[in-house]
Design a protein around this motif. Structure first.
Motif, short mmCIF file in Angstrom:
data_model
loop_
_atom_site.label_atom_id
_atom_site.label_comp_id
_atom_site.label_asym_id
_atom_site.label_seq_id
_atom_site.Cartn_x
_atom_site.Cartn_y
_atom_site.Cartn_z
N ARG A 134 0.87 -1.17 0.00
CA ARG A 134 0.00 0.00 0.00
C ARG A 134 0.91 1.22 0.00
NH1 ARG A 134 -5.22 1.42 0.99
NH2 ARG A 134 -5.51 3.55 1.68
N TRP A 135 0.53 2.17 -0.82
CA TRP A 135 1.24 3.44 -0.79
C TRP A 135 0.71 4.18 0.43
CZ3 TRP A 135 0.65 7.89 -4.88
CH2 TRP A 135 1.53 8.94 -4.53
N GLY A 136 1.54 4.23 1.46
CA GLY A 136 1.07 4.84 2.70
C GLY A 136 1.65 4.17 3.94
N PHE B 16 12.89 -6.12 -5.56
CA PHE B 16 12.73 -4.71 -5.94
C PHE B 16 11.60 -4.56 -6.94
CE2 PHE B 16 17.18 -5.51 -5.04
CZ PHE B 16 17.51 -4.48 -4.17
N TRP B 17 10.93 -3.41 -6.89
CA TRP B 17 10.02 -3.05 -8.00
C TRP B 17 10.45 -1.70 -8.56
CZ3 TRP B 17 4.96 -0.31 -6.53
CH2 TRP B 17 4.93 0.05 -5.19
N ASN B 18 10.62 -1.66 -9.88
CA ASN B 18 11.06 -0.45 -10.58
C ASN B 18 9.84 0.30 -11.08
OD1 ASN B 18 13.73 -1.04 -10.24
ND2 ASN B 18 14.07 -1.81 -12.31
N MET C 253 6.62 -8.11 -14.45
CA MET C 253 5.94 -6.82 -14.55
C MET C 253 4.60 -6.87 -13.82
SD MET C 253 4.36 -6.92 -18.36
CE MET C 253 3.08 -5.78 -17.88
N TRP C 254 4.16 -5.71 -13.37
CA TRP C 254 2.77 -5.64 -12.93
C TRP C 254 2.02 -4.74 -13.88
CZ3 TRP C 254 5.75 -1.73 -10.96
CH2 TRP C 254 5.15 -0.55 -10.56
N GLN C 255 0.71 -4.84 -13.86
CA GLN C 255 -0.07 -4.20 -14.92
C GLN C 255 -0.32 -2.71 -14.65
OE1 GLN C 255 -3.50 -6.77 -15.57
NE2 GLN C 255 -2.21 -8.51 -16.10
N GLY C 256 0.51 -2.12 -13.83
CA GLY C 256 0.43 -0.68 -13.59
C GLY C 256 -0.73 -0.30 -12.68
N ASP C 257 -0.96 0.99 -12.58
CA ASP C 257 -2.04 1.46 -11.70
C ASP C 257 -3.38 1.14 -12.35
OD1 ASP C 257 0.02 2.49 -10.25
OD2 ASP C 257 -0.34 4.59 -10.77
N ASN C 258 -4.18 0.39 -11.62
CA ASN C 258 -5.53 0.10 -12.11
C ASN C 258 -6.53 0.66 -11.10
OD1 ASN C 258 -5.13 -1.62 -9.99
ND2 ASN C 258 -5.48 -3.50 -11.12
N PRO D 291 11.46 -2.99 -1.57
CA PRO D 291 11.43 -1.55 -1.79
C PRO D 291 11.24 -1.16 -3.25
CG PRO D 291 13.67 -2.29 -1.36
CD PRO D 291 12.80 -3.49 -1.25
N ILE D 292 10.66 0.01 -3.44
CA ILE D 292 10.45 0.56 -4.79
C ILE D 292 11.69 1.35 -5.19
CG2 ILE D 292 9.48 2.79 -3.99
CD1 ILE D 292 7.32 2.54 -6.13
N ILE D 293 11.99 1.36 -6.49
CA ILE D 293 13.05 2.23 -7.02
C ILE D 293 12.44 3.01 -8.18
CG2 ILE D 293 15.37 2.32 -8.07
CD1 ILE D 293 15.50 1.05 -5.30
N LEU E 46 7.59 -1.78 0.22
CA LEU E 46 7.89 -0.44 0.71
C LEU E 46 7.74 0.51 -0.47
CD1 LEU E 46 11.00 -1.20 2.93
CD2 LEU E 46 8.61 -1.03 3.62
N ASP E 47 6.76 1.36 -0.38
CA ASP E 47 6.55 2.37 -1.41
C ASP E 47 7.49 3.55 -1.12
OD1 ASP E 47 5.36 4.05 -3.43
OD2 ASP E 47 3.59 2.78 -3.34
N ILE E 48 7.35 4.65 -1.85
CA ILE E 48 8.36 5.72 -1.79
C ILE E 48 8.65 6.29 -0.40
CG2 ILE E 48 8.20 6.47 -4.19
CD1 ILE E 48 6.08 8.47 -3.41
N ASN F 95 -1.49 -7.54 -3.43
CA ASN F 95 -2.58 -6.61 -3.14
C ASN F 95 -1.93 -5.24 -2.94
OD1 ASN F 95 -4.45 -5.04 -1.70
ND2 ASN F 95 -5.05 -6.71 -0.30
N HIS F 96 -2.30 -4.26 -3.78
CA HIS F 96 -1.69 -2.93 -3.68
C HIS F 96 -2.75 -1.86 -3.88
CE1 HIS F 96 1.18 0.28 -3.89
NE2 HIS F 96 1.15 0.44 -5.19
N ALA F 97 -2.63 -0.76 -3.14
CA ALA F 97 -3.60 0.33 -3.28
C ALA F 97 -2.92 1.65 -3.02
CB ALA F 97 -4.74 0.13 -2.30
N GLY G 282 -7.39 -3.60 -6.87
CA GLY G 282 -7.37 -2.30 -7.56
C GLY G 282 -6.55 -1.28 -6.79
N PHE G 283 -5.80 -0.48 -7.52
CA PHE G 283 -4.90 0.53 -6.93
C PHE G 283 -5.69 1.78 -6.53
CE2 PHE G 283 -2.03 4.21 -7.82
CZ PHE G 283 -1.09 3.98 -6.83
N GLY G 284 -6.40 2.36 -7.48
CA GLY G 284 -7.19 3.56 -7.19
C GLY G 284 -8.63 3.19 -6.87
C1 GLC Z 1 3.02 4.90 -9.08
C2 GLC Z 1 3.02 3.39 -9.00
C3 GLC Z 1 2.30 2.96 -7.75
C4 GLC Z 1 2.95 3.59 -6.54
C5 GLC Z 1 2.99 5.11 -6.69
C6 GLC Z 1 3.78 5.78 -5.57
O1 GLC Z 1 1.75 5.38 -9.27
O2 GLC Z 1 2.46 2.81 -10.14
O3 GLC Z 1 2.29 1.56 -7.66
O4 GLC Z 1 2.25 3.24 -5.39
O5 GLC Z 1 3.58 5.46 -7.90
O6 GLC Z 1 5.08 5.36 -5.58
#
Ligand code: GLC
Length: 691
Positions: free
Chosen positions: A169-171, A305-307, A417-422, A234-236, A197-199, A478-480, A453-455
């Protein structure tokens, strides 16, 4: 047979790994229009011919009847009328009386009119006068795909733990946030292998840094999570923050590794950390440099890692923002009428139309300056290649989890790969289902979408149905995004149902892992439309919401709200498997044909193909803890069958090594023989008649 043709000379993408000599004469339908500076492919096709491929895109598995554009785009709000998503996958097959596959290898933009303007004509426009064309003939779709996959090289195989359930989860903003999620999973007995770990784990969104306030003593924390048997991922991000004193930035400037701006200086754009520069991943030395930085996190115990943001995605280019802000200022203290208000909005909205900025962004390719628009589609690929190549050097004995948001064919060798923000939409669940075979055709096997679903806010029933499908996708995450309804599985009232569903995933891991490795090694698809195996069966050929997963399983997910069952077409006799948890299984013999099947929210229903076998194990909290010395085996009464099971320690390289494959033979009398110490229990006698 694969034939290669060439127009002009492309900037090398390294998508194809096999040497194929170029034919002299261009094939029918291809040509170049120098005035328009494009290459063209045009072909009339039969009324009922189908078009498959194009990897990550909206709409059906059959791509006929819409237009698509390969121009990697950060497009979180994609809908049915979307033409571009995060990736560029230029492989498609025309399935008619004659079947042919086409791969258009070019790092630039490609537009596809798949019988959109004219209902019987394909027209493809390739920007620029350079393209390598590969045409692949074969008697069947699977044969064409296999030949294609063989020329682009074997697909990435993740470590085995990455087949476990993963939460994101971003958060999650601190160690305590992460601890709490892990605690809830463990206390609730819901299996879990990975936590993302998101940003926020970074210091002000700077790559290869740690936020020392909220994630202090990071290596210890990684160790603490390891004790919980949870892998932190972690995200990069692609962009490097512009900041004096930030080592990565300063080193990049010193070595001159960032993309330049045609108006002078480095190309500067705004992403999460504010101004960033983009490493010129098209240069080998830059890839080595950036790739070597992953060591910082590897040394802290990280193994995945996820890029992200590597289309590349940015919110504005500095010069454009500088020019827009004074214009917007003019509207201050004005009583804006409608036209003026929208004019002002327009000033701001045009900032994010990234492709108009690409010509300003410059790369250096083979010593020559090349503007980004000509190589846009391989940027994310090259970022992930940078990571993949260096991770293999840094950890030669261990597979590291790696996947990317943007990709081009070729990247499938370095990561998933993941299918991006859905979005938490039922239609995006269906899109997730339909996209899997298209991704597999292009080599992407370790794939999946943000489950739930992300959003947007997810509903409990959508989450349940998405998990029921996600049980079968190699990446099960599972990501949101922030601000949406919390969707960790313990947040819902049916927490125990979620727990049980996840145990089904774990009981299938020996099967899913074996199938993933098999498909990677043999260049095959793990997710297949059923028509690909039953090409004489017209019914099967049009079904897009049932898929084969590996050699033994067929799935028929529910993807509509308030539906507690659905029609399922069986192209052959099958055994229906109904599971409420890893321990609650009921099985029924069913005849070929149409059936209405009840599928309540707390049950996962799938099918065993005729003459095939599925091994099951008892679930555990993590993949590592699965007891794979005891298995149940489901097969067909009075029929001999064989299954190849893959077993290894979960992370060593070279999955083609002999000795890791176990042949399981089930004899018609139910006895099971295998060249291993695994103790099998035959489930076949429990199969009931279906009424
Ligand atoms: C992008 C990514 C998403 C991530 C967000 C914050 O929108 O696709 O998965 O949570 O950036 O890093």
């Amino acid at each position: 047979m694969v034939l290669k043709y060439r127009i002009g000379k492309i900037i090398q993408t390294d998508a194809v790994v096999k040497e194929i000599p170029c034919e002299k004469k261009l094939p029918e339908g291809f040509g170049a229009d120098e005035k328009k500076n494009i290459c063209i492919f045009q072909k009339r096709i039969g009324e009922y011919d189908k078009i498959y491929g194009l990897g990550e895109n909206v709409r059906g598995i059959n791509k006929r009847g819409w237009k698509y554009k390969s121009e990697c785009l950060d497009n979180p709000n994609h809908r049915e009328d979307t033409v571009s998503m995060y990736c560029a996958h230029n492989f498609f097959i025309i399935d008619g009386n004659v079947k042919s596959g086409y791969f258009l290898d070019t790092p630039g933009v490609v537009s596809y009119d798949m019988c959109y303007e004219k209902s019987d004509e394909i027209r493809v426009e390739i920007e620029g006068l350079n393209v390598d064309i590969y045409i692949i003939d074969g008697d069947s779709l699977t044969e064409i795909i296999k030949q294609f996959r063989e020329i682009i090289g074997k697909s990435y195989i993740p470590p085995k733990w990455a087949l476990g359930y993963q939460q994101s989860r971003w958060g999650y903003a601190s160690k305590n946030d992460v601890r709490e999620v892990v605690r809830q999973y463990r206390e609730g007995g819901i299996p879990l292998d990975g936590l993302y770990l998101d940003i926020d784990y970074m210091e002000r969104y700077k790559d290869f840094t740690i936020n020392e306030e909220s994630f202090s003593n990071f290596p210890e924390f990684v160790e603490e999570m390891k004790k919980e048997k949870v892998h932190l991922v972690p995200i990069i991000d692609a962009g490097v923050k512009v900041e004096e004193g930030y080592a990565l930035y300063e080193e990049g400037v010193e070595k001159d590794y960032f993309c330049k701006d045609s108006e002078g200086g480095y190309f500067t754009a705004g992403v999460w950390p504010g101004y960033v520069h983009f490493p010129d991943f098209l240069r080998e030395e830059v890839r080595e440099w950036f790739g070597s930085k992953y060591q910082f996190l590897l040394d802290m115990g990280i193994d995945g890692f996820w890029n992200d943001m590597n289309e590349p995605a940015f919110f504005y280019r500095k010069q454009r923002l500088d020019a827009a802000l004074p214009k917007v200022q003019q509207y201050i203290e004005k009583n804006l009428d409608g036209a003026e208000f929208f004019e002002m909005l327009g000033e701001l909205n045009q900032l994010t139309v990234n492709h108009t900025d690409y010509p300003y962004m410059l790369h250096c390719v083979e010593g020559k300056v090349v503007s980004h628009d000509k190589v846009h589609n391989i940027y994310g690929y090259m970022m992930t290649r940078a990571a993949g190549e260096m991770l293999e050097k840094l950890r030669p004995d261990k597979r590291i989890l790696l996947f990317s948001r943007s990709s081009y064919i070729g990247m499938h060798r370095y990561g998933g790969m993941w299918q991006g923000d859905n979005l938490s939409w039922w239609s995006h669940l269906l899109m997730n289902i339909k996209m899997m075979p298209s991704l597999n055709m292009c080599g992407f096997l370790y794939a999946g979408a943000d489950l739930g679903g992300f959003g947007a806010d997810v509903t409990e029933d959508l989450m349940l149905r998405w998990i029921a499908f996600g049980i079968f996708t190699p990446l099960m995450r599972n990501h949101a995004t922030q601000g949406t309804r919390l969707q960790e599985l313990y947040q819902f009232s049916k927490k125990d149902v979620f727990r049980k569903l996840i145990t089904i995933r774990y009981s299938l891991i020996p099967y899913l892992y074996s199938e993933l490795v098999k498909c990677a090694e043999n260049c095959e698809m793990m997710f297949q439309p059923i028509g690909f195996q039953f090409d004489e069966d017209k019914r099967a050929a049009e079904i897009e919401d049932q898929l084969f997963v590996g050699e033994s399983i067929m799935i028929a997910p529910v993807y509509q709200q308030n539906m507690y069952g659905r029609y399922v077409y069986l192209p052959e006799d099958m055994i229906m498997i109904r599971m409420k948890s890893s321990e609650e299984i009921r099985t029924y013999r069913m005849e070929k044909g149409d059936h209405y099947i009840e599928i309540p929210l707390d049950e996962v229903v799938f099918f065993l193909r005729k003459g095939k076998l599925i091994p099951f194990v008892r679930s555990a909290d993590t993949v590592e803890e699965l007891d794979e010395t005891n298995m149940k085996l489901l097969g067909w009464e009075n029929e001999a069958a064989e299954y190849e099971l893959y077993q290894d320690d979960g992370f060593t390289m070279h999955c083609d090594t002999e000795g890791r494959w176990i042949t399981i033979c089930r004899n018609p009398d139910g006895s099971i023989i295998s060249d291993s110490d695994i103790c099998f229990q035959d489930m076949t006698k429990e199969v009931m008649d279906y009424e």
